[in-house]
Design a protein around this motif. Sequence first.
Motif, PDB file in Angstrom:
ATOM      1  N   GLY A   1     -12.051   0.781  -9.928  1.00 35.82           N
ATOM      2  CA  GLY A   1     -10.529   0.274  -9.700  1.00 35.82           C
ATOM      3  C   GLY A   1     -10.641  -1.268  -9.764  1.00 35.82           C
ATOM      4  O   GLY A   1     -11.582  -1.936  -9.615  1.00 35.82           O
ATOM      5  N   ARG A   2      -9.587  -1.713 -10.172  1.00 39.16           N
ATOM      6  CA  ARG A   2      -9.479  -2.993 -10.295  1.00 39.16           C
ATOM      7  C   ARG A   2      -8.290  -3.914  -9.906  1.00 39.16           C
ATOM      8  O   ARG A   2      -7.628  -4.808 -10.590  1.00 39.16           O
ATOM      9  CB  ARG A   2      -9.585  -3.336 -12.037  1.00 39.16           C
ATOM     10  N   SER A   3      -7.616  -3.165  -8.867  1.00 39.78           N
ATOM     11  CA  SER A   3      -6.453  -3.848  -8.164  1.00 39.78           C
ATOM     12  C   SER A   3      -6.870  -5.037  -7.617  1.00 39.78           C
ATOM     13  O   SER A   3      -7.791  -5.730  -7.367  1.00 39.78           O
ATOM     14  CB  SER A   3      -5.837  -2.977  -7.109  1.00 39.78           C
ATOM     15  N   ASN A   4      -5.490  -5.927  -7.615  1.00 42.52           N
ATOM     16  CA  ASN A   4      -5.607  -7.137  -7.102  1.00 42.52           C
ATOM     17  C   ASN A   4      -5.972  -7.174  -5.654  1.00 42.52           C
ATOM     18  O   ASN A   4      -6.306  -8.123  -5.000  1.00 42.52           O
ATOM     19  CB  ASN A   4      -4.330  -8.223  -7.216  1.00 42.52           C
TER      20      ASN A   4
ATOM     21  N   HIS B   1     -12.294   1.192 -14.654  1.00 43.13           N
ATOM     22  CA  HIS B   1     -10.928   1.264 -14.689  1.00 43.13           C
ATOM     23  C   HIS B   1     -10.644   2.479 -15.574  1.00 43.13           C
ATOM     24  O   HIS B   1     -11.411   2.932 -16.138  1.00 43.13           O
ATOM     25  CB  HIS B   1     -10.268   0.150 -14.967  1.00 43.13           C
ATOM     26  N   THR B   2      -9.316   2.614 -15.848  1.00 49.11           N
ATOM     27  CA  THR B   2      -9.103   3.651 -16.789  1.00 49.11           C
ATOM     28  C   THR B   2      -9.270   3.539 -18.251  1.00 49.11           C
ATOM     29  O   THR B   2      -9.214   4.558 -18.974  1.00 49.11           O
ATOM     30  CB  THR B   2      -7.322   3.990 -16.698  1.00 49.11           C
ATOM     31  N   GLY B   3      -9.636   2.184 -18.446  1.00 50.91           N
ATOM     32  CA  GLY B   3     -10.028   2.078 -19.744  1.00 50.91           C
ATOM     33  C   GLY B   3     -11.378   1.963 -19.981  1.00 50.91           C
ATOM     34  O   GLY B   3     -12.087   2.047 -21.120  1.00 50.91           O
TER      35      GLY B   3
ATOM     36  N   MET C   1     -11.263  -0.667   9.480  1.00 52.95           N
ATOM     37  CA  MET C   1     -11.542  -1.920   9.129  1.00 52.95           C
ATOM     38  C   MET C   1     -10.534  -3.071   8.882  1.00 52.95           C
ATOM     39  O   MET C   1     -10.529  -4.208   9.105  1.00 52.95           O
ATOM     40  CB  MET C   1     -12.785  -2.082   8.135  1.00 52.95           C
ATOM     41  N   THR C   2      -9.643  -2.354   8.019  1.00 56.36           N
ATOM     42  CA  THR C   2      -8.683  -3.204   7.340  1.00 56.36           C
ATOM     43  C   THR C   2      -7.723  -4.229   8.428  1.00 56.36           C
ATOM     44  O   THR C   2      -7.910  -5.434   8.419  1.00 56.36           O
ATOM     45  CB  THR C   2      -7.689  -2.558   6.595  1.00 56.36           C
ATOM     46  N   ILE C   3      -7.153  -3.503   9.518  1.00 53.27           N
ATOM     47  CA  ILE C   3      -6.265  -4.156  10.606  1.00 53.27           C
ATOM     48  C   ILE C   3      -7.362  -5.290  11.192  1.00 53.27           C
ATOM     49  O   ILE C   3      -6.944  -6.405  11.398  1.00 53.27           O
ATOM     50  CB  ILE C   3      -5.745  -3.220  11.467  1.00 53.27           C
TER      51      ILE C   3
HETATM   52  P1  NAP Z   1      -4.044   0.850  -7.394  1.00 58.37           P
HETATM   53  O1  NAP Z   1      -3.428  -0.568  -7.544  1.00 58.37           O
HETATM   54  O2  NAP Z   1      -3.505   2.108  -7.906  1.00 58.37           O
HETATM   55  O3  NAP Z   1      -5.355   0.735  -8.256  1.00 58.37           O
HETATM   56  C1  NAP Z   1      -6.231   1.675  -8.646  1.00 58.37           C
HETATM   57  C2  NAP Z   1      -7.024   1.253  -9.758  1.00 58.37           C
HETATM   58  O4  NAP Z   1      -8.241   2.473 -10.104  1.00 58.37           O
HETATM   59  C3  NAP Z   1      -6.566   0.912 -11.128  1.00 58.37           C
HETATM   60  O5  NAP Z   1      -7.414  -0.300 -11.628  1.00 58.37           O
HETATM   61  C4  NAP Z   1      -7.078   2.189 -12.046  1.00 58.37           C
HETATM   62  O6  NAP Z   1      -7.243   1.654 -13.120  1.00 58.37           O
HETATM   63  C5  NAP Z   1      -8.075   2.776 -11.413  1.00 58.37           C
HETATM   64  N1  NAP Z   1      -8.375   4.070 -11.772  1.00 58.37           N
HETATM   65  C6  NAP Z   1      -7.342   5.100 -11.542  1.00 58.37           C
HETATM   66  N2  NAP Z   1      -7.854   6.239 -11.684  1.00 58.37           N
HETATM   67  C7  NAP Z   1      -9.131   6.057 -12.383  1.00 58.37           C
HETATM   68  C8  NAP Z   1     -10.122   6.809 -12.934  1.00 58.37           C
HETATM   69  N3  NAP Z   1      -9.636   8.160 -13.081  1.00 58.37           N
HETATM   70  N4  NAP Z   1     -11.153   6.304 -13.469  1.00 58.37           N
HETATM   71  C9  NAP Z   1     -11.200   4.885 -13.521  1.00 58.37           C
HETATM   72  N5  NAP Z   1     -10.427   4.116 -12.698  1.00 58.37           N
HETATM   73  C10 NAP Z   1      -9.382   4.829 -12.145  1.00 58.37           C
HETATM   74  O7  NAP Z   1      -4.901   1.248  -5.982  1.00 58.37           O
HETATM   75  P2  NAP Z   1      -5.253   0.327  -4.787  1.00 58.37           P
HETATM   76  O8  NAP Z   1      -4.338  -0.398  -4.134  1.00 58.37           O
HETATM   77  O9  NAP Z   1      -6.532  -0.490  -5.426  1.00 58.37           O
HETATM   78  O10 NAP Z   1      -5.799   1.484  -3.859  1.00 58.37           O
HETATM   79  C11 NAP Z   1      -6.833   2.382  -4.255  1.00 58.37           C
HETATM   80  C12 NAP Z   1      -6.915   3.484  -3.067  1.00 58.37           C
HETATM   81  O11 NAP Z   1      -7.597   2.840  -2.030  1.00 58.37           O
HETATM   82  C13 NAP Z   1      -5.695   4.285  -2.901  1.00 58.37           C
HETATM   83  O12 NAP Z   1      -6.030   5.521  -2.365  1.00 58.37           O
HETATM   84  C14 NAP Z   1      -5.231   3.337  -1.694  1.00 58.37           C
HETATM   85  O13 NAP Z   1      -4.359   4.271  -0.658  1.00 58.37           O
HETATM   86  C15 NAP Z   1      -6.460   2.950  -0.835  1.00 58.37           C
HETATM   87  N6  NAP Z   1      -6.559   2.042  -0.236  1.00 58.37           N
HETATM   88  C16 NAP Z   1      -6.919   2.125   1.002  1.00 58.37           C
HETATM   89  C17 NAP Z   1      -6.971   0.990   1.897  1.00 58.37           C
HETATM   90  C18 NAP Z   1      -7.634   1.094   3.303  1.00 58.37           C
HETATM   91  O14 NAP Z   1      -7.365   0.232   4.244  1.00 58.37           O
HETATM   92  N7  NAP Z   1      -8.301   1.990   3.704  1.00 58.37           N
HETATM   93  C19 NAP Z   1      -6.503  -0.449   1.569  1.00 58.37           C
HETATM   94  C20 NAP Z   1      -6.017  -0.186   0.220  1.00 58.37           C
HETATM   95  C21 NAP Z   1      -5.820   0.772  -0.631  1.00 58.37           C
HETATM   96  P3  NAP Z   1      -6.071   0.816 -14.168  1.00 58.37           P
HETATM   97  O15 NAP Z   1      -6.184  -0.662 -13.793  1.00 58.37           O
HETATM   98  O16 NAP Z   1      -6.749   1.051 -15.687  1.00 58.37           O
HETATM   99  O17 NAP Z   1      -4.905   1.585 -13.963  1.00 58.37           O
END
Ligand code: NAP
Length: 295
Positions: free
Chosen positions: A166-169, A194-196, A275-277
Amino acid sequence: MSAKIISGTEIASQIREEIKSETERLNRDYGISPGLLTIIVGNNPASVSYVTAKQKTAKELGFYSVQEDLPEDTSEETLLSVIDRYNRDPKIHGILVQLPLPKQINENKVLYAIDPDKDVDGFHPVNVGRLMIGEGRYYPCTPYGIQQMLIRSGVEIDGAEVVVVGRSNIVGKPISMMLVQKAKGANATVTMCHTGTKNLSSHTKRADILIVAAGRPKAITADMVKEGAVVIDVGVNRIGMTPEGKAKLCGDVDFDAVKEKASAITPVPGGVGPMTITMLMLNTLKAAKFAHNIT
Ligand code: NAP
Protein backbone atom coordinates in the motif's frame (compact mmCIF):
# COMPACT_ATOMS: atom_id res chain seq x y z
CA MET A 1 4.19 -22.46 16.17
CA SER A 2 1.38 -20.01 16.75
CA ALA A 3 2.25 -16.32 16.63
CA LYS A 4 2.28 -13.94 19.57
CA ILE A 5 -0.76 -11.68 19.24
CA ILE A 6 0.20 -8.00 19.38
CA SER A 7 -2.73 -6.34 21.12
CA GLY A 8 -3.32 -2.76 20.03
CA THR A 9 -5.97 -2.49 22.72
CA GLU A 10 -3.40 -3.17 25.45
CA ILE A 11 -0.64 -0.99 24.02
CA ALA A 12 -3.07 1.86 23.40
CA SER A 13 -4.30 1.70 26.97
CA GLN A 14 -0.68 1.83 28.24
CA ILE A 15 -0.01 4.94 26.13
CA ARG A 16 -3.28 6.55 27.30
CA GLU A 17 -2.16 6.12 30.93
CA GLU A 18 1.10 7.90 30.07
CA ILE A 19 -0.79 10.72 28.31
CA LYS A 20 -3.13 11.07 31.27
CA SER A 21 -0.35 11.45 33.79
CA GLU A 22 1.56 13.91 31.56
CA THR A 23 -1.67 15.90 31.13
CA GLU A 24 -2.06 16.01 34.91
CA ARG A 25 1.50 17.33 35.19
CA LEU A 26 0.85 20.08 32.60
CA ASN A 27 -2.29 21.03 34.46
CA ARG A 28 -0.67 21.02 37.89
CA ASP A 29 2.65 22.67 37.04
CA TYR A 30 1.64 25.07 34.24
CA GLY A 31 -2.17 25.39 34.40
CA ILE A 32 -2.43 24.06 30.84
CA SER A 33 -4.84 21.50 29.36
CA PRO A 34 -4.11 20.15 25.87
CA GLY A 35 -6.87 21.56 23.66
CA LEU A 36 -8.35 19.55 20.78
CA LEU A 37 -10.83 20.91 18.25
CA THR A 38 -12.73 18.47 16.04
CA ILE A 39 -14.71 19.76 13.10
CA ILE A 40 -17.36 17.74 11.34
CA VAL A 41 -19.32 18.87 8.30
CA GLY A 42 -22.63 17.08 7.77
CA ASN A 43 -23.75 13.92 9.56
CA ASN A 44 -22.23 10.95 7.76
CA PRO A 45 -22.77 8.17 10.38
CA ALA A 46 -19.21 6.81 10.18
CA SER A 47 -17.72 10.31 10.56
CA VAL A 48 -20.04 11.09 13.49
CA SER A 49 -18.97 7.91 15.27
CA TYR A 50 -15.23 8.60 14.68
CA VAL A 51 -15.51 12.18 15.94
CA THR A 52 -17.60 11.14 18.95
CA ALA A 53 -14.95 8.57 19.88
CA LYS A 54 -12.18 11.18 19.56
CA GLN A 55 -14.04 13.68 21.74
CA LYS A 56 -14.83 11.01 24.34
CA THR A 57 -11.18 9.95 24.56
CA ALA A 58 -10.00 13.57 24.78
CA LYS A 59 -12.35 14.19 27.72
CA GLU A 60 -11.31 10.98 29.48
CA LEU A 61 -7.68 12.10 29.28
CA GLY A 62 -8.45 15.48 30.84
CA PHE A 63 -8.09 17.53 27.63
CA TYR A 64 -9.97 20.72 26.85
CA SER A 65 -12.08 19.62 23.91
CA VAL A 66 -14.32 21.50 21.53
CA GLN A 67 -16.45 20.21 18.70
CA GLU A 68 -17.78 22.25 15.78
CA ASP A 69 -20.75 20.60 14.05
CA LEU A 70 -21.33 22.31 10.73
CA PRO A 71 -24.24 21.61 8.37
CA GLU A 72 -23.77 19.55 5.18
CA ASP A 73 -24.21 22.65 2.97
CA THR A 74 -21.42 24.65 4.69
CA SER A 75 -19.40 26.63 2.17
CA GLU A 76 -15.63 26.28 1.84
CA GLU A 77 -15.27 29.93 2.85
CA THR A 78 -17.20 29.38 6.11
CA LEU A 79 -15.14 26.32 6.99
CA LEU A 80 -11.90 28.19 6.27
CA SER A 81 -13.02 31.03 8.52
CA VAL A 82 -13.77 28.58 11.37
CA ILE A 83 -10.28 27.11 10.97
CA ASP A 84 -8.75 30.56 10.93
CA ARG A 85 -10.52 31.44 14.19
CA TYR A 86 -9.17 28.35 15.96
CA ASN A 87 -5.70 28.75 14.43
CA ARG A 88 -5.56 31.94 16.51
CA ASP A 89 -7.16 30.48 19.67
CA PRO A 90 -4.38 29.79 22.23
CA LYS A 91 -6.52 27.27 24.15
CA ILE A 92 -6.69 25.01 21.07
CA HIS A 93 -3.45 23.14 20.36
CA GLY A 94 -4.70 20.58 17.85
CA ILE A 95 -7.22 20.86 15.02
CA LEU A 96 -8.78 17.85 13.34
CA VAL A 97 -11.13 18.14 10.37
CA GLN A 98 -12.99 14.85 9.92
CA LEU A 99 -12.79 13.55 6.34
CA PRO A 100 -14.43 13.08 3.91
CA LEU A 101 -15.84 16.58 3.34
CA PRO A 102 -18.90 17.37 1.19
CA LYS A 103 -18.29 17.87 -2.54
CA GLN A 104 -18.47 21.69 -2.51
CA ILE A 105 -15.34 21.81 -0.29
CA ASN A 106 -11.80 21.23 -1.53
CA GLU A 107 -10.23 18.90 1.05
CA ASN A 108 -6.64 19.85 0.35
CA LYS A 109 -7.40 23.56 0.61
CA VAL A 110 -8.92 22.92 4.04
CA LEU A 111 -6.10 20.69 5.32
CA TYR A 112 -3.50 23.20 4.12
CA ALA A 113 -5.31 26.01 5.98
CA ILE A 114 -4.64 24.39 9.36
CA ASP A 115 -1.68 25.93 11.17
CA PRO A 116 1.08 23.27 10.76
CA ASP A 117 1.82 23.65 14.50
CA LYS A 118 -1.78 22.51 15.21
CA ASP A 119 -1.89 19.84 12.51
CA VAL A 120 -2.23 16.84 14.85
CA ASP A 121 -3.28 14.57 11.97
CA GLY A 122 0.12 15.22 10.34
CA PHE A 123 -1.35 15.73 6.85
CA HIS A 124 -0.13 19.30 6.18
CA PRO A 125 2.65 19.38 3.56
CA VAL A 126 4.94 21.09 6.08
CA ASN A 127 4.63 18.10 8.41
CA VAL A 128 4.88 15.62 5.54
CA GLY A 129 8.09 17.40 4.50
CA ARG A 130 9.46 17.36 8.05
CA LEU A 131 8.83 13.61 8.24
CA MET A 132 10.59 13.11 4.89
CA ILE A 133 13.78 14.89 6.04
CA GLY A 134 13.83 13.07 9.38
CA GLU A 135 12.63 16.00 11.48
CA GLY A 136 9.05 14.88 11.98
CA ARG A 137 6.97 16.68 14.57
CA TYR A 138 3.50 15.17 14.11
CA TYR A 139 3.41 11.77 12.47
CA PRO A 140 0.12 10.69 10.87
CA CYS A 141 -1.74 8.76 13.56
CA THR A 142 -2.04 5.28 12.02
CA PRO A 143 1.65 4.96 10.99
CA TYR A 144 2.69 6.46 14.33
CA GLY A 145 0.59 3.78 16.06
CA ILE A 146 2.17 1.02 13.96
CA GLN A 147 5.69 2.15 14.83
CA GLN A 148 4.82 2.29 18.55
CA MET A 149 3.30 -1.21 18.42
CA LEU A 150 6.52 -2.57 16.92
CA ILE A 151 8.76 -0.75 19.40
CA ARG A 152 6.68 -1.61 22.45
CA SER A 153 6.43 -5.27 21.43
CA GLY A 154 10.22 -5.47 21.31
CA VAL A 155 10.40 -6.06 17.53
CA GLU A 156 13.87 -5.32 16.13
CA ILE A 157 13.32 -2.69 13.43
CA ASP A 158 16.96 -1.64 12.96
CA GLY A 159 18.30 -3.49 9.90
CA ALA A 160 15.05 -5.38 9.29
CA GLU A 161 13.61 -6.02 5.83
CA VAL A 162 10.27 -4.19 5.96
CA VAL A 163 7.75 -4.68 3.18
CA VAL A 164 4.74 -2.35 3.08
CA VAL A 165 1.77 -3.26 0.89
CA GLY A 166 0.00 0.00 0.00
CA ARG A 167 1.22 3.50 -0.82
CA SER A 168 -1.57 5.77 0.39
CA ASN A 169 -0.71 9.18 1.82
CA ILE A 170 -2.24 8.27 5.18
CA VAL A 171 -0.67 4.83 5.78
CA GLY A 172 1.67 3.24 3.20
CA LYS A 173 3.89 6.20 2.29
CA PRO A 174 4.27 7.69 5.78
CA ILE A 175 5.00 4.38 7.55
CA SER A 176 7.62 3.58 4.86
CA MET A 177 9.21 6.99 5.29
CA MET A 178 9.21 6.70 9.10
CA LEU A 179 10.84 3.27 9.21
CA VAL A 180 13.55 4.10 6.68
CA GLN A 181 14.88 7.06 8.70
CA LYS A 182 18.33 6.84 10.27
CA ALA A 183 16.85 6.94 13.76
CA LYS A 184 15.89 4.86 16.79
CA GLY A 185 12.83 2.70 16.16
CA ALA A 186 13.62 2.84 12.43
CA ASN A 187 16.71 2.28 10.22
CA ALA A 188 15.02 -0.53 8.27
CA THR A 189 15.35 -1.46 4.60
CA VAL A 190 11.92 -0.64 3.22
CA THR A 191 10.12 -1.85 0.10
CA MET A 192 6.77 -0.28 -0.83
CA CYS A 193 4.37 -2.37 -2.94
CA HIS A 194 1.19 -1.37 -4.79
CA THR A 195 -1.03 -2.52 -7.64
CA GLY A 196 1.79 -1.89 -10.12
CA THR A 197 4.11 -4.29 -8.26
CA LYS A 198 5.03 -7.36 -10.28
CA ASN A 199 4.94 -10.61 -8.33
CA LEU A 200 3.82 -9.25 -4.95
CA SER A 201 4.62 -12.45 -3.05
CA SER A 202 8.30 -12.37 -4.13
CA HIS A 203 8.51 -9.18 -2.03
CA THR A 204 6.25 -10.12 0.88
CA LYS A 205 8.13 -13.42 1.35
CA ARG A 206 11.36 -11.50 2.04
CA ALA A 207 9.83 -9.43 4.83
CA ASP A 208 10.98 -9.67 8.44
CA ILE A 209 8.21 -7.14 9.11
CA LEU A 210 5.22 -7.15 6.76
CA ILE A 211 2.84 -4.19 6.98
CA VAL A 212 -0.35 -4.53 4.96
CA ALA A 213 -2.59 -1.54 4.17
CA ALA A 214 -4.30 -2.50 0.92
CA GLY A 215 -7.98 -2.51 1.88
CA ARG A 216 -8.44 -5.99 0.33
CA PRO A 217 -9.91 -8.69 2.60
CA LYS A 218 -7.45 -11.57 3.19
CA ALA A 219 -5.19 -10.45 0.31
CA ILE A 220 -2.17 -11.83 2.17
CA THR A 221 -2.23 -15.59 2.47
CA ALA A 222 0.14 -17.86 4.42
CA ASP A 223 2.20 -18.79 1.33
CA MET A 224 3.09 -15.09 0.91
CA VAL A 225 4.66 -14.81 4.38
CA LYS A 226 8.12 -15.80 5.60
CA GLU A 227 8.33 -18.20 8.55
CA GLY A 228 8.79 -16.12 11.73
CA ALA A 229 7.81 -12.76 10.19
CA VAL A 230 6.08 -10.02 12.17
CA VAL A 231 2.81 -9.14 10.44
CA ILE A 232 0.95 -5.86 10.96
CA ASP A 233 -2.52 -5.86 9.44
CA VAL A 234 -3.87 -2.34 8.94
CA GLY A 235 -6.86 -3.31 6.80
CA VAL A 236 -10.38 -2.85 8.05
CA ASN A 237 -12.90 -4.49 5.71
CA ARG A 238 -16.61 -4.81 6.43
CA ILE A 239 -17.66 -8.32 5.39
CA GLY A 240 -21.24 -8.47 6.64
CA MET A 241 -23.14 -8.12 9.89
CA THR A 242 -22.99 -10.01 13.19
CA PRO A 243 -26.24 -11.49 14.58
CA GLU A 244 -26.25 -8.48 16.99
CA GLY A 245 -26.40 -6.15 13.99
CA LYS A 246 -22.80 -4.88 14.24
CA ALA A 247 -20.44 -4.70 11.25
CA LYS A 248 -18.34 -7.85 10.86
CA LEU A 249 -14.73 -6.85 10.20
CA CYS A 250 -11.72 -8.59 8.73
CA GLY A 251 -8.23 -7.45 7.90
CA ASP A 252 -6.11 -7.66 4.75
CA VAL A 253 -4.35 -10.77 6.10
CA ASP A 254 -5.73 -14.30 6.30
CA PHE A 255 -5.27 -14.23 10.09
CA ASP A 256 -6.00 -17.88 10.98
CA ALA A 257 -3.53 -19.31 8.47
CA VAL A 258 -0.84 -16.61 8.77
CA LYS A 259 -0.72 -16.78 12.57
CA GLU A 260 0.60 -20.36 12.28
CA LYS A 261 3.60 -19.08 10.31
CA ALA A 262 4.34 -15.62 11.74
CA SER A 263 6.18 -14.98 15.01
CA ALA A 264 3.84 -12.09 15.87
CA ILE A 265 0.69 -10.69 14.31
CA THR A 266 -1.92 -8.00 14.93
CA PRO A 267 -5.60 -9.00 14.98
CA VAL A 268 -8.52 -7.17 13.33
CA PRO A 269 -10.30 -5.78 15.26
CA GLY A 270 -8.11 -5.01 18.30
CA GLY A 271 -4.84 -4.39 16.46
CA VAL A 272 -3.87 -1.18 14.69
CA GLY A 273 -7.39 0.32 15.04
CA PRO A 274 -7.30 1.21 18.75
CA MET A 275 -3.87 2.84 18.33
CA THR A 276 -4.99 5.51 15.87
CA ILE A 277 -7.12 7.67 18.22
CA THR A 278 -4.52 7.28 20.96
CA MET A 279 -1.78 8.67 18.72
CA LEU A 280 -4.02 11.64 17.88
CA MET A 281 -4.16 12.35 21.61
CA LEU A 282 -0.37 11.99 21.90
CA ASN A 283 0.07 14.46 19.03
CA THR A 284 -2.28 16.91 20.76
CA LEU A 285 -0.31 16.61 23.99
CA LYS A 286 2.91 17.21 21.99
CA ALA A 287 1.29 20.26 20.36
CA ALA A 288 0.36 21.73 23.76
CA LYS A 289 3.90 21.23 25.06
CA PHE A 290 5.37 22.69 21.89
CA ALA A 291 3.11 25.76 22.08
CA HIS A 292 4.26 26.44 25.64
CA ASN A 293 7.88 25.45 25.20
CA ILE A 294 7.60 22.62 27.73
CA THR A 295 9.90 19.61 27.45
P1 NAP B 1 -6.12 3.23 0.00
O1 NAP B 1 -5.96 4.70 -0.04
O2 NAP B 1 -7.24 2.58 -0.71
O3 NAP B 1 -4.75 2.58 -0.51
C1 NAP B 1 -4.63 1.20 -0.71
C2 NAP B 1 -3.24 0.93 -1.24
O4 NAP B 1 -3.08 -0.47 -1.40
C3 NAP B 1 -3.00 1.55 -2.61
O5 NAP B 1 -1.70 2.10 -2.65
C4 NAP B 1 -3.12 0.37 -3.58
O6 NAP B 1 -2.28 0.48 -4.70
C5 NAP B 1 -2.65 -0.78 -2.70
N1 NAP B 1 -3.26 -2.05 -3.10
C6 NAP B 1 -4.58 -2.35 -3.18
N2 NAP B 1 -4.74 -3.63 -3.56
C7 NAP B 1 -3.51 -4.14 -3.74
C8 NAP B 1 -3.02 -5.40 -4.14
N3 NAP B 1 -3.85 -6.41 -4.45
N4 NAP B 1 -1.69 -5.57 -4.23
C9 NAP B 1 -0.83 -4.58 -3.91
N5 NAP B 1 -1.24 -3.35 -3.53
C10 NAP B 1 -2.56 -3.13 -3.43
O7 NAP B 1 -6.22 2.69 1.50
P2 NAP B 1 -5.68 3.27 2.90
O8 NAP B 1 -6.42 4.50 3.26
O9 NAP B 1 -4.20 3.26 2.93
O10 NAP B 1 -6.20 2.10 3.85
C11 NAP B 1 -5.83 0.76 3.67
C12 NAP B 1 -6.62 -0.12 4.62
O11 NAP B 1 -6.31 0.25 5.96
C13 NAP B 1 -8.14 0.03 4.50
O12 NAP B 1 -8.74 -1.22 4.77
C14 NAP B 1 -8.49 1.01 5.59
O13 NAP B 1 -9.81 0.85 6.07
C15 NAP B 1 -7.49 0.62 6.66
N6 NAP B 1 -7.14 1.72 7.58
C16 NAP B 1 -7.22 1.43 8.90
C17 NAP B 1 -6.87 2.40 9.81
C18 NAP B 1 -6.93 2.08 11.26
O14 NAP B 1 -6.92 2.95 12.09
N7 NAP B 1 -6.95 0.81 11.63
C19 NAP B 1 -6.50 3.67 9.39
C20 NAP B 1 -6.40 3.92 8.02
C21 NAP B 1 -6.72 2.93 7.13
P3 NAP B 1 -2.40 1.64 -5.82
O15 NAP B 1 -1.78 2.86 -5.20
O16 NAP B 1 -1.64 1.13 -6.96
O17 NAP B 1 -3.88 1.80 -6.07
